[in-house]
Design an enzyme around this catalytic site. Structure first.
Site, PDB file in Angstrom:
ATOM      1  N   CYS A   1       0.858  -1.180   0.000  1.00 18.39           N
ATOM      2  CA  CYS A   1       0.000   0.000   0.000  1.00 18.39           C
ATOM      3  C   CYS A   1       0.897   1.234   0.000  1.00 18.39           C
ATOM      4  CB  CYS A   1      -0.900  -0.004   1.232  1.00 18.39           C
ATOM      5  SG  CYS A   1      -1.908   1.483   1.403  1.00 18.39           S
TER       6      CYS A   1
ATOM      7  N   CYS B   1       0.372   3.134   3.670  1.00 21.32           N
ATOM      8  CA  CYS B   1       0.814   2.597   4.967  1.00 21.32           C
ATOM      9  C   CYS B   1       1.866   1.501   4.857  1.00 21.32           C
ATOM     10  CB  CYS B   1      -0.386   2.103   5.764  1.00 21.32           C
ATOM     11  SG  CYS B   1      -1.154   0.615   5.079  1.00 21.32           S
TER      12      CYS B   1
ATOM     13  N   CYS C   1      -7.456  -1.056   1.427  1.00 23.74           N
ATOM     14  CA  CYS C   1      -6.444  -1.534   2.373  1.00 23.74           C
ATOM     15  C   CYS C   1      -7.111  -1.669   3.733  1.00 23.74           C
ATOM     16  CB  CYS C   1      -5.287  -0.547   2.438  1.00 23.74           C
ATOM     17  SG  CYS C   1      -4.023  -0.980   3.660  1.00 23.74           S
TER      18      CYS C   1
ATOM     19  N   CYS D   1      -5.287   1.033   6.402  1.00 24.89           N
ATOM     20  CA  CYS D   1      -5.452   2.496   6.363  1.00 24.89           C
ATOM     21  C   CYS D   1      -6.662   2.965   5.556  1.00 24.89           C
ATOM     22  CB  CYS D   1      -4.184   3.159   5.831  1.00 24.89           C
ATOM     23  SG  CYS D   1      -3.925   2.882   4.057  1.00 24.89           S
TER      24      CYS D   1
ATOM     25  N   CYS E   1      -8.201  -5.847  -9.762  1.00 29.02           N
ATOM     26  CA  CYS E   1      -7.795  -4.808 -10.706  1.00 29.02           C
ATOM     27  C   CYS E   1      -7.428  -3.582  -9.872  1.00 29.02           C
ATOM     28  CB  CYS E   1      -8.959  -4.530 -11.653  1.00 29.02           C
ATOM     29  SG  CYS E   1      -8.540  -3.496 -13.033  1.00 29.02           S
TER      30      CYS E   1
END
Length: 133
Positions: free
Chosen positions: A49, A52, A98, A101, A121
């Site tokens: 990510c 984070c 995510c 976060c 995707c």
């Protein structure tokens, strides 16, 4: 109404993300196909990510979907992401965020390859790539 904590968090995100990363991850945007990073990346490593740094996808599960976005058939850990029903733009989809976060990552579709049959995707601007040997 936006509280002080939310404003402080937003200021942090605008400081550590590029404008496009912010638009995609914090505002739920989508990059144009074939324009973002990693859609054509073939190196070995982990996709994290961008907000984070949580590990999300492995290059071992990446495949060329022909869509112009990085696509994966499964996350590194099912608890690293969360799925949310998305009824925007006149269609029903499953948004991927995510779990750590709450960054918008992209969408998941039931038209991927075996063994899962799923196609995550994901916007390249929502990811950082960590190359491994």
């Amino acid at each position: 109404m936006t509280d002080a904590k939310t404003k402080a968090a937003e200021a942090e995100w605008t400081h550590c993300l590029t404008p496009e990363q912010y638009r995609v991850t914090r505002e739920g945007g989508t990059e144009r196909p074939f324009t973002g990073p990693y859609w054509d990346n073939h190196e070995t490593g982990i996709y994290r990510c961008v907000c984070c740094k949580t590990p999300l996808f492995s290059s071992d599960t990446k495949f060329d979907s022909g869509t112009g976005w990085p696509s994966y058939f499964q996350p590194v850990d099912k608890d690293a992401i969360k799925n949310i029903r998305d009824v925007s733009h006149g269609m029903v989809r499953v948004e991927v965020r995510c779990a750590e976060c709450d960054a918008h990552l992209g969408h998941v579709f039931p038209d991927g390859p075996p063994p899962t049959g799923l196609r995550y995707c994901i916007n390249g601007h929502a990811l950082d790539f960590e190359k491994t040997a």
